[in-house]
Design a protein around this motif. Structure first.
Motif, PDB file in Angstrom:
ATOM      1  N   SER A  92     -15.199  11.918  24.644  1.00 42.34           N
ATOM      2  CA  SER A  92     -14.341  12.705  23.752  1.00 42.34           C
ATOM      3  C   SER A  92     -15.221  13.534  22.840  1.00 42.34           C
ATOM      4  CB  SER A  92     -13.436  11.797  22.921  1.00 42.34           C
ATOM      5  OG  SER A  92     -12.516  11.117  23.767  1.00 42.34           O
ATOM      6  N   ASN A  93     -14.959  14.820  22.811  1.00 49.02           N
ATOM      7  CA  ASN A  93     -15.721  15.732  21.964  1.00 49.02           C
ATOM      8  C   ASN A  93     -14.765  16.475  21.058  1.00 49.02           C
ATOM      9  OD1 ASN A  93     -18.430  15.389  23.190  1.00 49.02           O
ATOM     10  ND2 ASN A  93     -17.414  16.201  25.006  1.00 49.02           N
ATOM     11  N   ALA A  94     -14.657  16.028  19.807  1.00 49.03           N
ATOM     12  CA  ALA A  94     -13.780  16.683  18.840  1.00 49.03           C
ATOM     13  C   ALA A  94     -14.569  17.762  18.108  1.00 49.03           C
ATOM     14  CB  ALA A  94     -13.230  15.668  17.852  1.00 49.03           C
ATOM     15  N   ASP A 142      -5.610  21.351  19.072  1.00 52.77           N
ATOM     16  CA  ASP A 142      -5.792  22.033  20.345  1.00 52.77           C
ATOM     17  C   ASP A 142      -6.652  21.155  21.240  1.00 52.77           C
ATOM     18  OD1 ASP A 142      -5.721  23.894  22.300  1.00 52.77           O
ATOM     19  OD2 ASP A 142      -7.046  25.335  21.314  1.00 52.77           O
ATOM     20  N   LYS A 143      -6.013  20.406  22.136  1.00 51.22           N
ATOM     21  CA  LYS A 143      -6.714  19.407  22.923  1.00 51.22           C
ATOM     22  C   LYS A 143      -6.658  19.724  24.410  1.00 51.22           C
ATOM     23  CE  LYS A 143      -7.175  14.391  23.513  1.00 51.22           C
ATOM     24  NZ  LYS A 143      -6.705  13.065  23.054  1.00 51.22           N
ATOM     25  N   LEU A 144      -7.744  19.427  25.107  1.00 50.37           N
ATOM     26  CA  LEU A 144      -7.828  19.588  26.551  1.00 50.37           C
ATOM     27  C   LEU A 144      -8.219  18.248  27.158  1.00 50.37           C
ATOM     28  CD1 LEU A 144      -7.835  21.670  28.963  1.00 50.37           C
ATOM     29  CD2 LEU A 144     -10.330  21.720  28.677  1.00 50.37           C
ATOM     30  N   THR A 145      -7.385  17.746  28.061  1.00 52.12           N
ATOM     31  CA  THR A 145      -7.687  16.480  28.731  1.00 52.12           C
ATOM     32  C   THR A 145      -8.069  16.760  30.181  1.00 52.12           C
ATOM     33  OG1 THR A 145      -5.323  16.191  29.218  1.00 52.12           O
ATOM     34  CG2 THR A 145      -6.199  15.095  27.263  1.00 52.12           C
ATOM     35  N   VAL A 146      -9.178  16.166  30.604  1.00 53.91           N
ATOM     36  CA  VAL A 146      -9.742  16.426  31.928  1.00 53.91           C
ATOM     37  C   VAL A 146      -9.957  15.107  32.663  1.00 53.91           C
ATOM     38  CG1 VAL A 146     -11.656  17.469  33.215  1.00 53.91           C
ATOM     39  CG2 VAL A 146     -10.926  18.468  31.021  1.00 53.91           C
ATOM     40  N   ASP A 153     -10.478  20.114  21.121  1.00 54.43           N
ATOM     41  CA  ASP A 153     -10.761  18.681  21.219  1.00 54.43           C
ATOM     42  C   ASP A 153     -10.710  18.349  22.711  1.00 54.43           C
ATOM     43  OD1 ASP A 153     -10.823  15.952  21.245  1.00 54.43           O
ATOM     44  OD2 ASP A 153      -9.185  15.662  19.834  1.00 54.43           O
ATOM     45  N   ILE A 154     -11.873  18.054  23.290  1.00 53.08           N
ATOM     46  CA  ILE A 154     -11.968  17.873  24.743  1.00 53.08           C
ATOM     47  C   ILE A 154     -12.189  16.404  25.073  1.00 53.08           C
ATOM     48  CG2 ILE A 154     -13.189  18.548  26.852  1.00 53.08           C
ATOM     49  CD1 ILE A 154     -14.126  21.053  25.332  1.00 53.08           C
ATOM     50  N   SER A 155     -11.356  15.877  25.958  1.00 49.81           N
ATOM     51  CA  SER A 155     -11.471  14.489  26.396  1.00 49.81           C
ATOM     52  C   SER A 155     -11.587  14.461  27.912  1.00 49.81           C
ATOM     53  CB  SER A 155     -10.246  13.684  25.948  1.00 49.81           C
ATOM     54  OG  SER A 155     -10.304  12.363  26.445  1.00 49.81           O
ATOM     55  N   LEU A 156     -12.633  13.796  28.404  1.00 49.10           N
ATOM     56  CA  LEU A 156     -12.864  13.702  29.845  1.00 49.10           C
ATOM     57  C   LEU A 156     -12.845  12.243  30.281  1.00 49.10           C
ATOM     58  CD1 LEU A 156     -15.099  15.994  28.609  1.00 49.10           C
ATOM     59  CD2 LEU A 156     -15.217  16.475  31.053  1.00 49.10           C
TER      60      LEU A 156
END
Length: 242
Positions: A38-40, A48-52, A88-91
């Motif tokens: 997770s990179n906030a 604004d979040k992106l889930t991958v 906010d990117i979560s992989l």
């Protein structure tokens, strides 16, 4: 018809060569490290979040490098953060050695529904080595795409094409030629499948035929390939979500 004729004629050779490859190819471990990243952004109030989701086989699991930071998951996290610093990117990584399309499908069928904006898929090599028919491969891929769209709300699905198995140093000929040809056939089918859904896209990694780019087993990607894969996938994701 020709494929099955070649299979029948050369089957004794393929059995001997397959046994040789299994015995003599080094068994590399999956990359170590966290499988959820997770990179906030600095602005913690951002919504604004992106889930991958990275889904697939040993290549998705990072076999060929020692840590996930050098594998597809970590490299993709880095490139996406560089391109989408305000998100906010979560992989999440769901991958393991030996996974076929059927196994990946069964695994996510058993999961509770959740949201993944983007899914990056690495599947097909094990389908090739297990001799799956083209009709079966296409059917499973359609089921997989529909499940990702309807159950997991994926708006962007990137299906990585099967790598050029005809260039794998670990495989002797004619087995290398045979598996490489089958990979090309399934890639054609995968391209057609992805054209049937607005959410799905294929990704081809074009690299020179250079054994130094491969892992020590001559079968899996090395760090430069993972890096290039992540860059191409990231560019594709940024283009589709903007």
């Amino acid at each position: 018809m020709i494929h099955w004729l070649v299979t029948l004629v050369l089957l004794p050779v393929f059995l001997v060569q397959g046994k040789y490859v299994r015995k003599n190819t080094p068994k590399l471990a999956e990359a170590s490290g966290p499988r959820i990243i997770s990179n906030a952004p600095g602005n913690t109030s951002s919504t604004d979040k992106l889930t991958v989701l990275v889904l697939g086989d040993s290549a998705a699991a990072g076999v060929g490098v020692s840590n996930q930071s050098d594998a597809l998951l970590g490299q993709l996290s880095t490139t996406l953060c560089q391109s989408l610093g305000d998100k906010d990117i979560s992989l999440t990584l769901m991958a393991s050695t030996g996974t076929t399309t059927q196994m990946a499908l069964s695994r996510i069928q058993a999961l509770a529904a959740e949201n993944f904006d983007v899914v990056v898929i690495s599947l097909g090599v094990n389908d090739v080595t297990k001799g799956i028919s083209r009709d079966k491969f296409s059917s499973l891929q359609h089921q997989l795409m529909n499940l990702l769209i309807n159950k997991f709300s994926a708006s962007v699905i990137i299906a990585t094409q099967i790598p050029p198995m005809h260039q794998f140093p670990a495989l002797p000929n004619p087995l290398r030629w045979y598996l490489g040809n089958r990979a090309k056939q399934l890639n054609k089918d995968l391209t057609q499948i992805c054209q049937a859904y607005k959410q799905t896209h294929t990704l081809t990694i074009e690299l020179p035929n250079d054994p130094s780019l491969m892992a020590s087993d001559g079968f899996h990607p090395g760090q430069p390939v993972y890096q290039q894969w992540a860059i191409l996938a990231s560019e594709h994701i940024v283009e589709k979500i903007n």
